[in-house]
Scaffold this motif. Structure first.
Motif, PDB file in Angstrom:
ATOM      1  N   GLU A 194      53.204 -43.717 -14.206  1.00 58.86           N
ATOM      2  CA  GLU A 194      54.548 -44.247 -14.458  1.00 58.86           C
ATOM      3  C   GLU A 194      55.373 -43.316 -15.338  1.00 58.86           C
ATOM      4  O   GLU A 194      54.842 -42.691 -16.266  1.00 58.86           O
ATOM      5  CB  GLU A 194      54.435 -45.614 -15.126  1.00 58.86           C
ATOM      6  N   ILE A 195      56.657 -43.211 -15.027  1.00 57.46           N
ATOM      7  CA  ILE A 195      57.567 -42.450 -15.874  1.00 57.46           C
ATOM      8  C   ILE A 195      57.833 -43.248 -17.146  1.00 57.46           C
ATOM      9  O   ILE A 195      58.357 -44.362 -17.099  1.00 57.46           O
ATOM     10  CB  ILE A 195      58.884 -42.149 -15.140  1.00 57.46           C
ATOM     11  N   LEU A 196      57.448 -42.664 -18.256  1.00 56.24           N
ATOM     12  CA  LEU A 196      57.573 -43.340 -19.545  1.00 56.24           C
ATOM     13  C   LEU A 196      58.959 -43.141 -20.148  1.00 56.24           C
ATOM     14  O   LEU A 196      59.534 -44.046 -20.759  1.00 56.24           O
ATOM     15  CB  LEU A 196      56.499 -42.812 -20.508  1.00 56.24           C
ATOM     16  N   ALA A 197      59.504 -41.949 -19.973  1.00 53.62           N
ATOM     17  CA  ALA A 197      60.826 -41.649 -20.530  1.00 53.62           C
ATOM     18  C   ALA A 197      61.372 -40.386 -19.886  1.00 53.62           C
ATOM     19  O   ALA A 197      60.610 -39.513 -19.440  1.00 53.62           O
ATOM     20  CB  ALA A 197      60.751 -41.471 -22.040  1.00 53.62           C
ATOM     21  N   LYS A 212      63.482 -42.358 -13.002  1.00 55.12           N
ATOM     22  CA  LYS A 212      63.965 -43.032 -14.196  1.00 55.12           C
ATOM     23  C   LYS A 212      62.806 -43.802 -14.812  1.00 55.12           C
ATOM     24  O   LYS A 212      61.748 -43.980 -14.193  1.00 55.12           O
ATOM     25  CB  LYS A 212      65.147 -43.949 -13.900  1.00 55.12           C
ATOM     26  N   LYS A 213      62.989 -44.259 -16.018  1.00 54.24           N
ATOM     27  CA  LYS A 213      61.942 -44.962 -16.747  1.00 54.24           C
ATOM     28  C   LYS A 213      61.427 -46.149 -15.941  1.00 54.24           C
ATOM     29  O   LYS A 213      62.197 -46.917 -15.380  1.00 54.24           O
ATOM     30  CB  LYS A 213      62.482 -45.443 -18.098  1.00 54.24           C
TER      31      LYS A 213
END
Length: 230
Positions: free
Chosen positions: A22-25, A187-188
């Motif tokens: 997962e994209i965290l930031a 994106k997050k």
């Protein structure tokens, strides 16, 4: 790639922090707060990052005599050209749905309709018929391509479509049509399926027939090309 008020949001000199798949930031400046002793840093300096592609209608029929190695090569060609999510038209052997190089989706029900645009099939027409929110497929009854990138580049040369629209035809539109809410944008909270390109920008990427512009491929947070980095 993220939209703000319908326009692409482009971040320069930024970073993408990933935790597992997962994209965290996504941000600009210091990223040190996301780094610990187990962190792997992928250097993408002077490169651009876009979402990985989604094929809405891959065609491979397991006929009598077909070898599983042919199917694996078929799917790997998609991966090498930036397609990490593959919607199959026909069912394939179960192990291929769990391969770490790509994510294969099981066939949809017969009455499920997708706004698929078959780029190769329509390339010879004088005027292209684009559906609303077209999902670009490189599938063709005669040509075995497995290269959405080349299909989009050929389409750009023919129609001079805006580069961001081409990108959405490969990412955002098929993600929405297939109800893959975790894909199609950077994106997050989204799945970390990312292509790192050597092109200066996405216009240069699409308005070229160069097939060596994908420098790195990240699937579910793990770099799988040019080498595995876990």
């Amino acid at each position: 790639m993220e939209e703000k008020e319908g326009n692409p949001y482009v971040l320069s000199k930024g970073y993408i922090a990933i935790h597992h798949d997962e994209i965290l930031a996504i941000g600009r400046g210091g990223y040190q707060s996301f780094v610990d002793k187990d962190t792997r840093i992928v250097d993408a300096c002077n490169h651009i990052a876009i979402p990985a592609f989604i094929e809405p209608d891959a065609r491979f029929v397991m006929q009598k005599g077909s070898h599983v190695l042919e199917l694996h090569a078929f799917l790997m060609r998609y991966m090498r050209h930036g397609t990490l999510t593959i919607q199959m038209r026909e069912a394939i052997p179960q192990p291929f749905y769990k391969d770490y190089h790509f994510h294969v989706l099981k066939p949809q029900k017969k009455d499920f309709q997708l706004p698929v645009f078959y780029a190769i099939e329509q390339m010879h027409q004088d005027k292209l018929q684009l559906p609303t929110f077209p999902c670009l497929s490189c599938a063709d009854e005669k040509v075995s391509l497995q290269n959405q990138m080349l299909a989009a580049q050929m389409l750009a040369m023919k129609e001079e479509l805006e580069a961001y629209e081409l990108l959405k035809m490969l990412t955002l539109y098929p993600a929405k049509a297939l109800k893959l809410d975790h894909l199609g944008m950077l994106k997050k909270g989204m799945c970390a399926n990312i292509l790192v390109l050597s092109a200066k920008n996405i216009h240069a990427f699409f308005y070229s027939l160069d097939q060596d512009q994908i420098a790195q491929i990240i699937h579910k947070g793990v770099r799988i090309y040019p080498s595995l980095l876990v």
